[in-house]
Design a protein around this motif. Structure first.
Motif, PDB file in Angstrom:
ATOM      1  N   PRO A 164     -17.176 109.163   6.893  1.00 14.44           N
ATOM      2  CA  PRO A 164     -16.204 108.322   6.166  1.00 14.44           C
ATOM      3  C   PRO A 164     -16.540 106.842   6.306  1.00 14.44           C
ATOM      4  N   LEU A 165     -16.299 106.101   5.257  1.00 15.21           N
ATOM      5  CA  LEU A 165     -16.672 104.689   5.241  1.00 15.21           C
ATOM      6  C   LEU A 165     -15.976 103.885   6.330  1.00 15.21           C
ATOM      7  N   ASP A 166     -14.788 104.303   6.727  1.00 16.52           N
ATOM      8  CA  ASP A 166     -14.079 103.540   7.753  1.00 16.52           C
ATOM      9  C   ASP A 166     -14.579 103.846   9.164  1.00 16.52           C
ATOM     10  N   LYS A 167     -15.644 104.658   9.260  1.00 14.25           N
ATOM     11  CA  LYS A 167     -16.234 104.973  10.564  1.00 14.25           C
ATOM     12  C   LYS A 167     -17.708 104.579  10.649  1.00 14.25           C
ATOM     13  N   ILE A 168     -18.220 103.861   9.655  1.00 10.29           N
ATOM     14  CA  ILE A 168     -19.644 103.528   9.611  1.00 10.29           C
ATOM     15  C   ILE A 168     -19.913 102.109  10.119  1.00 10.29           C
ATOM     16  N   LEU A 169     -20.958 101.991  10.939  1.00 15.77           N
ATOM     17  CA  LEU A 169     -21.522 100.695  11.302  1.00 15.77           C
ATOM     18  C   LEU A 169     -23.000 100.709  10.953  1.00 15.77           C
ATOM     19  N   ILE A 170     -23.590  99.524  10.830  1.00 16.13           N
ATOM     20  CA  ILE A 170     -25.030  99.412  10.608  1.00 16.13           C
ATOM     21  C   ILE A 170     -25.631  98.515  11.682  1.00 16.13           C
ATOM     22  N   GLU A 171     -26.894  98.743  11.964  1.00 17.40           N
ATOM     23  CA  GLU A 171     -27.564  98.025  13.047  1.00 17.40           C
ATOM     24  C   GLU A 171     -29.074  98.007  12.814  1.00 17.40           C
ATOM     25  N   THR A 172     -29.760  97.194  13.615  1.00 16.23           N
ATOM     26  CA  THR A 172     -31.221  97.233  13.602  1.00 16.23           C
ATOM     27  C   THR A 172     -31.795  97.932  14.824  1.00 16.23           C
ATOM     28  N   ASP A 173     -31.132  97.811  15.980  1.00 15.53           N
ATOM     29  CA  ASP A 173     -31.719  98.216  17.254  1.00 15.53           C
ATOM     30  C   ASP A 173     -33.031  97.470  17.495  1.00 15.53           C
ATOM     31  N   SER A 174     -33.156  96.296  16.860  1.00 14.01           N
ATOM     32  CA  SER A 174     -34.377  95.506  17.013  1.00 14.01           C
ATOM     33  C   SER A 174     -34.597  95.146  18.487  1.00 14.01           C
ATOM     34  N   PRO A 175     -35.873  95.145  18.911  1.00 16.50           N
ATOM     35  CA  PRO A 175     -37.105  95.109  18.110  1.00 16.50           C
ATOM     36  C   PRO A 175     -37.677  96.470  17.727  1.00 16.50           C
ATOM     37  N   TYR A 176     -36.891  97.519  17.868  1.00 13.29           N
ATOM     38  CA  TYR A 176     -37.369  98.868  17.598  1.00 13.29           C
ATOM     39  C   TYR A 176     -36.963  99.339  16.201  1.00 13.29           C
ATOM     40  N   LEU A 177     -37.704 100.323  15.658  1.00 14.77           N
ATOM     41  CA  LEU A 177     -37.271 101.094  14.490  1.00 14.77           C
ATOM     42  C   LEU A 177     -37.031 100.272  13.227  1.00 14.77           C
ATOM     43  N   ALA A 178     -37.996  99.434  12.889  1.00 10.12           N
ATOM     44  CA  ALA A 178     -37.863  98.619  11.676  1.00 10.12           C
ATOM     45  C   ALA A 178     -37.687  99.509  10.446  1.00 10.12           C
ATOM     46  N   PRO A 179     -36.765  99.151   9.565  1.00 10.29           N
ATOM     47  CA  PRO A 179     -36.519  99.965   8.373  1.00 10.29           C
ATOM     48  C   PRO A 179     -37.612  99.773   7.323  1.00 10.29           C
ATOM     49  N   VAL A 180     -37.717 100.721   6.406  1.00  9.62           N
ATOM     50  CA  VAL A 180     -38.510 100.526   5.198  1.00  9.62           C
ATOM     51  C   VAL A 180     -37.885  99.343   4.454  1.00  9.62           C
ATOM     52  N   PRO A 181     -38.642  98.367   3.982  1.00  9.94           N
ATOM     53  CA  PRO A 181     -40.097  98.325   3.809  1.00  9.94           C
ATOM     54  C   PRO A 181     -40.852  97.626   4.944  1.00  9.94           C
ATOM     55  N   HIS A 182     -40.247  97.509   6.111  1.00 10.51           N
ATOM     56  CA  HIS A 182     -40.875  96.810   7.228  1.00 10.51           C
ATOM     57  C   HIS A 182     -41.424  97.777   8.267  1.00 10.51           C
ATOM     58  N   ARG A 183     -41.454  99.055   7.944  1.00  8.87           N
ATOM     59  CA  ARG A 183     -41.895 100.089   8.882  1.00  8.87           C
ATOM     60  C   ARG A 183     -43.261  99.721   9.436  1.00  8.87           C
ATOM     61  N   GLY A 184     -43.413  99.852  10.753  1.00 12.17           N
ATOM     62  CA  GLY A 184     -44.675  99.516  11.402  1.00 12.17           C
ATOM     63  C   GLY A 184     -44.685  98.123  11.988  1.00 12.17           C
ATOM     64  N   LYS A 185     -43.742  97.289  11.574  1.00 11.77           N
ATOM     65  CA  LYS A 185     -43.622  95.941  12.120  1.00 11.77           C
ATOM     66  C   LYS A 185     -42.597  95.949  13.257  1.00 11.77           C
ATOM     67  N   SER A 186     -42.601  94.892  14.042  1.00 10.17           N
ATOM     68  CA  SER A 186     -41.545  94.715  15.026  1.00 10.17           C
ATOM     69  C   SER A 186     -40.250  94.400  14.292  1.00 10.17           C
ATOM     70  N   ASN A 187     -39.183  95.055  14.683  1.00  7.41           N
ATOM     71  CA  ASN A 187     -37.915  94.901  13.977  1.00  7.41           C
ATOM     72  C   ASN A 187     -37.253  93.568  14.321  1.00  7.41           C
ATOM     73  N   LEU A 188     -36.454  93.070  13.381  1.00  5.04           N
ATOM     74  CA  LEU A 188     -35.730  91.815  13.542  1.00  5.04           C
ATOM     75  C   LEU A 188     -34.282  92.008  13.091  1.00  5.04           C
ATOM     76  N   PRO A 189     -33.347  91.260  13.666  1.00  4.12           N
ATOM     77  CA  PRO A 189     -31.944  91.404  13.239  1.00  4.12           C
ATOM     78  C   PRO A 189     -31.728  91.121  11.757  1.00  4.12           C
ATOM     79  N   GLY A 190     -32.581  90.281  11.158  1.00  4.79           N
ATOM     80  CA  GLY A 190     -32.462  90.002   9.739  1.00  4.79           C
ATOM     81  C   GLY A 190     -32.698  91.225   8.865  1.00  4.79           C
ATOM     82  N   TYR A 191     -33.390  92.227   9.403  1.00  8.46           N
ATOM     83  CA  TYR A 191     -33.676  93.432   8.628  1.00  8.46           C
ATOM     84  C   TYR A 191     -32.462  94.347   8.495  1.00  8.46           C
ATOM     85  N   VAL A 192     -31.334  93.998   9.128  1.00  8.53           N
ATOM     86  CA  VAL A 192     -30.127  94.786   8.929  1.00  8.53           C
ATOM     87  C   VAL A 192     -29.703  94.750   7.462  1.00  8.53           C
ATOM     88  N   LYS A 193     -30.150  93.727   6.748  1.00 10.71           N
ATOM     89  CA  LYS A 193     -29.884  93.651   5.311  1.00 10.71           C
ATOM     90  C   LYS A 193     -30.471  94.856   4.585  1.00 10.71           C
TER      91      LYS A 193
END
Length: 262
Positions: free
Chosen positions: A198-227
């Motif tokens: 449910p939408l009222d139970k969702i949060l989003i995160e980066t867990d940076s510097p780990y687990l960079a999202p696509v299209p940054h996969r393979g790079k060191s993760n950054l908090p800006g990538y939460v976008k």
């Protein structure tokens, strides 16, 4: 408003910013990130985490010991509660259980003991708890129930488990946080879970510097990538990006009510 609900600012790879944390923070702000929760994973580094939060109005922090760190055996409830009194400390953790990387039964007992102590501290401090869980579904939910974690509430961060586990946690009042993993090519099962939370139970995160999202996969993760995580989760739910940002920011402020988000 966009919030990174879980990052490790003391561990970022700052090579692209001439070794300066301010460069990574400016990058996040340029992406629309209005607040960041810098999560502690070892007590010997707590002061570093706290110092970062103290220097920036848009950063809060937590106090706790990750289940895979040696310090897990020394978890002390009183120490956690004392450190949690600081105005910048808005949560206890991250704590929890990880049976994926350490399969030794003796270590699992240490993790369980530490996890229980963190929940006890969270209840005493009246703060939410940040839970790391991997390959320990049954034990995680059992301990949350036995230690009355519904009193403090919290979040299962960087969620990668089943819908059944998510539902069991949500019944205790917990939130489910999705990281860049949800964007990975092989994460269709997790995407199905995300669609059903449910939408009222969702949060989003980066867990940076780990687990960079696509299209940054393979790079060191950054908090800006939460976008990128936010846009992806918005698409999964058929929402506009702005709608998703507003929903997750509201959820964050409801859970981490001690955070000073402006």
């Amino acid at each position: 408003m966009l919030i990174d609900s879980h990052c490790h600012l003391d561990r970022l790879d700052l090579e692209a910013f001439d070794g300066q944390l301010d460069g990574a923070l400016s990058h996040a702000r340029e992406q629309g990130v209005k607040h960041m929760l810098c999560v502690c994973i070892s007590m010997d580094k707590f002061q570093d985490v706290l110092s970062i939060a103290e220097q920036h109005d848009d950063i809060s922090c937590s106090v706790g010991v990750h289940p895979l760190y040696d310090g897990v055996k020394d978890t002390d409830v009183e120490d956690l509660v004392t450190k949690a009194q600081h105005p910048k400390v808005v949560a206890i953790g991250e704590t929890g259980l990880d049976y994926f990387y350490n399969k030794e039964p003796e270590n699992h007992i240490l993790q369980q003991q530490s996890f229980r102590k963190h929940i006890q501290a969270a209840n005493q401090a009246n703060l939410p708890i940040i839970v790391h869980t991997r390959d320990a579904r049954e034990d995680t939910i059992t301990i949350l129930k036995e230690e009355n974690a519904e009193k403090c509430g919290g979040v299962l961060h960087c969620f990668t488990e089943s819908l059944e586990m998510a539902e069991a946690a949500m019944e205790l009042g917990f939130y489910i946080s999705f990281s860049g993993i949800v964007t990975f090519k092989n994460a269709e099962e997790l995407r199905d879970v995300c669609r059903k939370v449910p939408l009222d139970k969702i949060l989003i995160e980066t867990d940076s510097p780990y687990l960079a999202p696509v299209p940054h996969r393979g790079k060191s993760n950054l908090p800006g990538y939460v976008k990128d995580v936010g846009q992806f989760v918005a698409d999964l739910h058929g929402l506009s990006y702005q709608e998703l940002c507003e929903i997750t920011s509201t959820n964050y402020q409801r859970l981490f009510s001690k955070s000073k988000v402006s």
